[in-house]
Enzyme design. Sequence first.
Site, PDB file in Angstrom:
ATOM      1  N   CYS A   1       0.813  -1.227   0.000  1.00 52.66           N
ATOM      2  CA  CYS A   1       0.000   0.000   0.000  1.00 52.66           C
ATOM      3  C   CYS A   1       0.846   1.277   0.000  1.00 52.66           C
ATOM      4  O   CYS A   1       0.316   2.363  -0.239  1.00 52.66           O
ATOM      5  CB  CYS A   1      -0.968  -0.007   1.172  1.00 52.66           C
ATOM      6  SG  CYS A   1      -2.100  -1.397   1.119  1.00 52.66           S
TER       7      CYS A   1
ATOM      8  N   HIS B   1      -3.303   7.567   1.319  1.00 52.82           N
ATOM      9  CA  HIS B   1      -3.695   6.188   0.998  1.00 52.82           C
ATOM     10  C   HIS B   1      -5.065   5.933   1.623  1.00 52.82           C
ATOM     11  O   HIS B   1      -5.327   6.351   2.750  1.00 52.82           O
ATOM     12  CB  HIS B   1      -2.651   5.220   1.553  1.00 52.82           C
ATOM     13  CG  HIS B   1      -3.077   3.791   1.497  1.00 52.82           C
ATOM     14  ND1 HIS B   1      -3.569   3.216   0.340  1.00 52.82           N
ATOM     15  CD2 HIS B   1      -3.112   2.815   2.440  1.00 52.82           C
ATOM     16  CE1 HIS B   1      -3.871   1.946   0.589  1.00 52.82           C
ATOM     17  NE2 HIS B   1      -3.615   1.685   1.851  1.00 52.82           N
TER      18      HIS B   1
ATOM     19  N   ASN C   1      -9.919  -0.157  -0.098  1.00 54.31           N
ATOM     20  CA  ASN C   1      -8.454  -0.077  -0.113  1.00 54.31           C
ATOM     21  C   ASN C   1      -7.950  -0.764  -1.383  1.00 54.31           C
ATOM     22  O   ASN C   1      -8.004  -1.981  -1.499  1.00 54.31           O
ATOM     23  CB  ASN C   1      -7.898  -0.758   1.141  1.00 54.31           C
ATOM     24  CG  ASN C   1      -6.385  -0.658   1.235  1.00 54.31           C
ATOM     25  OD1 ASN C   1      -5.709  -0.311   0.270  1.00 54.31           O
ATOM     26  ND2 ASN C   1      -5.856  -0.978   2.406  1.00 54.31           N
TER      27      ASN C   1
END
Length: 297
Positions: free
Chosen positions: A88, A224, A254
Amino acid sequence: MNTTDAWIRERTGIVKRHIAADDETTLDLAEAAARQALDAAGLQSNDIDLIVVATTTPDCVFPSVACLLQQRLGVTNSSPAFDVQAVCAGFAYALSVADNFIRAGSSTTALVIGAETFSRILNWEDRNTCVLFGDGAGAVILEASNEPGVLSTHLHADGRYAELLHVPNGVSRGYDVVQQQEAFVQMRGNEVFRMAVRKLQEVVVETLAVNNLDKSEIDWLVPHQANIRIIAATAKKLDMGMEKVVVTVHDHGNTSAASIPLALDTAVRDGRIKRGEKLLLEGFGGGFTWGSALIQY
Ligand code: COA
């Protein structure tokens, strides 16, 4: 599954997400994002002299998604193309790598992509993980210029936390066919949550200090998109109202390395982010890895 829409919305902020079609791969998503970025920049494929793809879910062990994409886009100038794997935090890593290639004079026009099909590494019976992630891709193009652009990037990793968020097997260890969960994401969510909040707060403070900037000088936080509560904690550290934070977690979930460029694209295209504004990008992921970029757009 023993979960509810209300639990997911309240604990994560996720309302919907996108899952690639059965016949779609990370490369397909990356190609769509790359073509949109080329159009937006008014460039042709062969203007690109570096491709960096951030992904943890590549089509093949090799070639890299970047090499496959180079062929798809018809880039025939033999310029370098490679993948970066930092989960990520992948987009922050890829952006930093491309920025440094440009600063060193090795590249002039870099295509930087975050692309993932995380749905393919989810255990759809594990409510701790399968409700969180989605598929997607986002792309940016960086060009060498004397004007300010990427002002600084900051990358970090701490491998001591590997087991808190991981897919515990892979090519070299092999996949345990009996224990299928070994091929999927496993996460200790609560511990990851606390560490993400702490490390993201540290990296935004570091980014401001290195650039001698006050919190109030940041126009947009482009984080993020893992969990609205992690995003809100970082915004609070910056004394930033949520109206200055680009939030897409409700639309995408996500998407790992794709989430920052997807958020950036959303806010550029809807007119919120304007030329000359200062953006703070930040991400945190498995490894642990984390990083930030300060950008004058
Ligand atoms: N539906 C319903 N209940 C769920 C659930 C789900 N999908 N997932 C977990 N729960 C339960 C837990 O089992 C636990 O139940 P218990 O109290 O009976 O044991 C309860 O909800 C609370 O669990 P907890 O883990 O403390 O919740 P949380 O508030 O920390 O939220 C996450 C869980 C995963 C949303 C949160 O920890 C998180 O976002 N972590 C970071 C994840 C992340 O960002 N990962 C990627 C980093 S890039």
